[in-house]
Enzyme design. Structure first.
Site, short mmCIF file in Angstrom:
data_model
loop_
_atom_site.label_atom_id
_atom_site.label_comp_id
_atom_site.label_asym_id
_atom_site.label_seq_id
_atom_site.Cartn_x
_atom_site.Cartn_y
_atom_site.Cartn_z
N SER A 1 -1.44 -6.26 7.67
CA SER A 1 -0.85 -5.30 6.77
C SER A 1 -1.40 -5.45 5.22
O SER A 1 -2.58 -5.95 5.01
CB SER A 1 0.86 -5.79 6.63
OG SER A 1 1.24 -6.07 7.77
N CYS B 1 3.40 -4.20 9.59
CA CYS B 1 3.66 -4.08 11.04
C CYS B 1 4.28 -5.35 11.65
O CYS B 1 3.65 -6.34 11.20
CB CYS B 1 2.86 -3.12 11.86
SG CYS B 1 1.24 -3.71 11.81
N HIS C 1 -1.02 -0.60 -8.83
CA HIS C 1 -1.80 -0.15 -9.88
C HIS C 1 -0.91 0.09 -11.02
O HIS C 1 -0.02 1.08 -10.80
CB HIS C 1 -2.55 1.21 -9.59
CG HIS C 1 -3.44 1.13 -8.05
ND1 HIS C 1 -4.68 0.78 -8.11
CD2 HIS C 1 -2.99 1.41 -6.89
CE1 HIS C 1 -5.03 0.51 -6.79
NE2 HIS C 1 -4.15 1.06 -5.88
#
Lengths: 153, 153
Positions: B68, B88, B73
């Site tokens: 994962s 997941c 940003h």
């Protein structure tokens, strides 16, 4: 205002790639090579990469590009690759990276959502909007050659 | 079939965090510390990190966690941070990471889309679905303390 909107706007593609070639998306080396080339196809500069085996047979990888990233997590046993590409700035074309990677994975279809991020109406309350579509990939000669090169490497 | 669905299902949170504390989201060290702690809050193991200055004042960072990733940003001049978290497997709770990070960034509101990825109906044609909501963050004492710790570090 327009300057602010330009500065924060990003494009994030969320891609489910189906019927991928298990030999390609099961290889750490090939997936890494494809994502780096996808970044280059988009016109982005690669800053860092991290790829590893995602048990039992998959690959988990991230390419950090200029102010942006590309990541994938693959399930070769299902022919499935989850891919996402986020970019901001006008100098990078993320759609080129999406199409390069999905074709190189050998996918026949993809479910794609493009999210436009960092939108505001001047109130500095940021939100995103999205559009979703299906993309069928004909296995073109160019894509076949690309896969052959990956298989040969 | 159920086994396959369990295996490919992932949860991807796309978050626009507004009115963040510019001093926090403008610091490479603080943003890195927050995202690593967010991964830990979700119960994920950190595999790799990459953080850098995103000109002029922002931070661009990715934490690769078990199968994962978390990325951000930031635009401190706009009080805005774009955040995404994909996980997941049943052992990781991505929502905990989202809430930890957004609170620690000092955001007052967030526009969040949770995408459920890797869904199929047994035909191996994978797709995703999504739900979007707004989240208001009261600046709780706990969040204040977290920010103070970040400011002190």
């Amino acid at each position: 205002m327009a300057e602010n909107i330009f500065k924060t706007i990003g494009h994030h593609y969320i891609v489910e790639a189906s019927s991928c070639d298990p030999e390609i998306i099961g290889s750490v080396e090939k997936v890494q090579q494809i994502l780096v080339k996808a970044a280059e196809a988009a016109g982005a500069q690669v800053w860092a990469i991290s790829f590893s085996r995602f048990p039992p047979n998959g690959v988990s990888g991230v390419v950090v590009i200029s102010a942006s990233h590309i990541s994938t997590h693959t399930w070769p046993e299902n022919g499935y690759a989850a891919l996402d590409i986020y970019t901001c700035g006008a100098d990078v074309d993320p759609e080129k990276a999406v199409f390069y990677a999905v074709e190189a994975f050998g996918a026949s279809t993809s479910h794609i959502t493009e999210i436009t991020r960092g939108i505001d109406e001047g109130d500095a309350a940021y939100y995103h909007s999205f559009v979703t579509w299906e993309e069928n990939f004909r296995k073109t000669k160019e894509a076949e050659k690309r896969r052959e090169r990956c298989n040969d490497s």
